[in-house]
Design an enzyme around this catalytic site. Structure first.
Site, mmCIF file in Angstrom:
data_model
loop_
_atom_site.group_PDB
_atom_site.id
_atom_site.type_symbol
_atom_site.label_atom_id
_atom_site.label_comp_id
_atom_site.label_asym_id
_atom_site.label_seq_id
_atom_site.Cartn_x
_atom_site.Cartn_y
_atom_site.Cartn_z
ATOM 1 N N CYS A 263 -48.896 63.510 47.304
ATOM 2 C CA CYS A 263 -48.952 64.926 47.682
ATOM 3 C C CYS A 263 -49.840 65.691 46.706
ATOM 4 C CB CYS A 263 -47.549 65.515 47.681
ATOM 5 S SG CYS A 263 -47.507 67.233 48.240
ATOM 6 N N CYS B 136 -45.159 70.668 42.691
ATOM 7 C CA CYS B 136 -43.749 71.046 42.565
ATOM 8 C C CYS B 136 -43.080 70.181 41.491
ATOM 9 C CB CYS B 136 -43.029 70.869 43.890
ATOM 10 S SG CYS B 136 -43.844 71.694 45.280
ATOM 11 N N CYS C 147 -40.398 67.312 42.252
ATOM 12 C CA CYS C 147 -40.649 66.324 43.301
ATOM 13 C C CYS C 147 -41.288 65.045 42.786
ATOM 14 C CB CYS C 147 -41.534 66.956 44.380
ATOM 15 S SG CYS C 147 -41.839 65.855 45.770
ATOM 16 N N CYS D 132 -34.267 64.340 60.854
ATOM 17 C CA CYS D 132 -35.191 65.188 60.112
ATOM 18 C C CYS D 132 -36.454 64.384 59.815
ATOM 19 C CB CYS D 132 -34.555 65.663 58.806
ATOM 20 S SG CYS D 132 -33.037 66.594 59.057
ATOM 21 N N CYS E 153 -35.553 67.931 63.696
ATOM 22 C CA CYS E 153 -36.038 68.950 62.767
ATOM 23 C C CYS E 153 -37.280 68.401 62.083
ATOM 24 C CB CYS E 153 -34.965 69.276 61.725
ATOM 25 S SG CYS E 153 -35.483 70.471 60.458
ATOM 26 N N CYS F 104 -34.361 76.223 59.076
ATOM 27 C CA CYS F 104 -33.549 75.529 58.076
ATOM 28 C C CYS F 104 -34.216 75.797 56.736
ATOM 29 C CB CYS F 104 -33.522 74.037 58.384
ATOM 30 S SG CYS F 104 -32.734 73.013 57.138
ATOM 31 N N ARG G 291 -25.358 72.768 54.276
ATOM 32 C CA ARG G 291 -25.519 71.323 54.180
ATOM 33 C C ARG G 291 -25.587 70.888 52.725
ATOM 34 N NH1 ARG G 291 -30.551 70.374 56.776
ATOM 35 N NH2 ARG G 291 -29.358 70.848 58.641
#
Length: 419
Positions: free
Chosen positions: A65, A69, A72, A109, A142, A202, A272
């Site tokens: 990626c 972040c 992550c 998901c 999702c 979400c 969740r």
């Protein structure tokens, strides 16, 4: 406690607590913890009974990626030893989803690392959504693909997507401390685009990154204003090889207080428990079911989760039941307002008003970021089944690398998933 009686009354009326009341929940003592859980449990049962919704993650594209972040394992510059692979084909993704659905999951998901999807990526994911829907009647899908461009949410909706995950992760005032390649405002814009397209939003948070109680309350109040249908609460699992590898700030008691605060502020939305429950709640996971009405089943995106069979046994032993595909998750007033579609609830969201790391990982929700949610962030679903060291072998705050297990099975591998 007068505080808890007040919060229960407000939760049953979908009335927003004051910031002082929310902060007071986080400041309660261990002696009062069971009272806090019991009070928030009344609100949870009022809106959701004893049902637990199961969700299942499929990592469509792992690692590499370009976003930075800090939480992550898939971030730019990450040295975490995770699986790295490009896009799964629709049939392969559908087969991966089938494992979770066979275990009782009603929502799949679909998560992909990256800043955000290209139009070709949206086409790929749309084909995957159609394949899953054709082969599994009643399944919810999702998507968690990062920052959306104009028109992309509408295309996902047309393909059959039911929801879109994109977490806020932390408060606006501290967001720049964890990510520099995109902004808090970028995340809010993507959640709003999902709303506008008729997708159920979400959006959640990551706890344990060194934030203050005020930061936690800030992000939860911001989520209430955004009015998502589901709020994933992720607990950071610090992967070795990431900037937050030494941030081990959570205890099971702290996690329960955070979940209780979220339930009081967002009484009638799907709360969740996402990434990190196995690592940080450990043997107190069953208590957390009194606060949250939704969990992920099995593994996360780049880390291992508790075995699916153990999840199902835990739910039954705690006196709860798995929510069926024919049951509506949301309370009637929210579901009726827009067939459960976020953004149409007029004041119902999070009780009154319904991210994704790397700009695309749910991190917080859908467990897409391993430490966050969508399982994709490193701590998102770290295996809690790894044997814990003997008491006294680790000082408080020391890294617990023994609790972090990289996912080596399921999507993107030749091994069967842990569902």
């Amino acid at each position: 406690m007068d505080l808890l009686n007040t919060l229960v009354d407000k939760g049953l009326r979908r009335e927003l607590p004051t910031r002082e009341e929310a902060l007071a929940v986080l400041a309660t003592s261990d002696d009062d913890l069971l009272d806090v859980v019991a009070a928030a449990g009344k609100v949870r049962r009022h809106w959701f009974g004893r049902r637990v919704k199961l969700n299942y993650l499929v990592n469509l594209k792992s690692g590499l990626c370009p976003e930075d972040c800090s939480y992550c394992s898939q971030r730019l510059g990450s040295k975490a030893d995770i699986l790295k692979y490009t896009w799964l084909k629709p049939d392969d993704a559908s087969k991966a989803a089938a494992a979770g659905l066979a275990g009782g999951a009603k929502r799949v998901c679909l998560v992909a690392s990256g800043r955000g999807p290209t139009d070709r990526d949206v086409e790929r994911v749309s084909d995957t959504i159609k394949a899953i829907k054709e082969q599994n009647e009643g399944v919810e899908v999702c998507a968690c693909l990062g920052l959306l461009s104009d028109g992309q949410a509408e295309r996902l909706r047309e393909a059959g997507a039911d929801a879109y995950n994109h977490n806020l992760n932390t408060s606006e005032s501290t967001y720049g401390d964890i990510t520099t390649t995109h902004t808090y405002a970028d995340r809010v814009e993507t959640v709003n685009k999902a709303h506008a397209a008729g997708l159920s939003a979400c959006s959640g948070l990551i706890a344990g990154m060194g934030e203050s109680d005020e930061d936690l309350v800030d992000v939860v109040y911001s989520l209430r204003e955004l009015d998502p249908d589901s709020v994933p609460v992720n607990f950071l699992i610090p992967f070795e090889g990431t900037p937050l590898a030494k941030e081990w700030n959570l205890t099971p008691q702290r996690c329960l207080r955070i979940l209780a605060m979220v339930r009081f502020v967002c009484p009638d939305v799907e709360v969740r428990i996402a990434g990190g429950r196995e690592v940080h709640l450990r043997s107190m996971q069953p208590l957390a079911l009194n606060l949250a009405n939704s969990i992920f089943l099995g593994d996360y995106l780049t880390s291992e989760g508790q075995a699916g069979k153990a999840d199902l046994e835990m739910i039954a032993d705690a006196g709860f039941e798995v929510e069926g595909t024919g049951e509506v998750t949301l309370p009637e007033h929210r579901a009726a307002a827009g067939a459960g579609i976020c953004g149409s609830h007029e004041g119902a969201g999070c009780g009154s008003a319904e991210g994704a790391g790397c700009g695309s990982h749910e991190d917080g929700g859908c467990r897409s970021h391993e430490d966050a949610g969508c399982g994709s962030h490193e701590g998102a679903g770290v295996c809690g089944s790894a044997p814990a060291p003997a008491a006294g072998t680790k000082a408080a705050g020391d890294p617990r690398t023994d609790l972090v297990a990289v996912r080596r099975r399921g999507a993107g591998t030749d091994l069967a998933p842990n569902a």
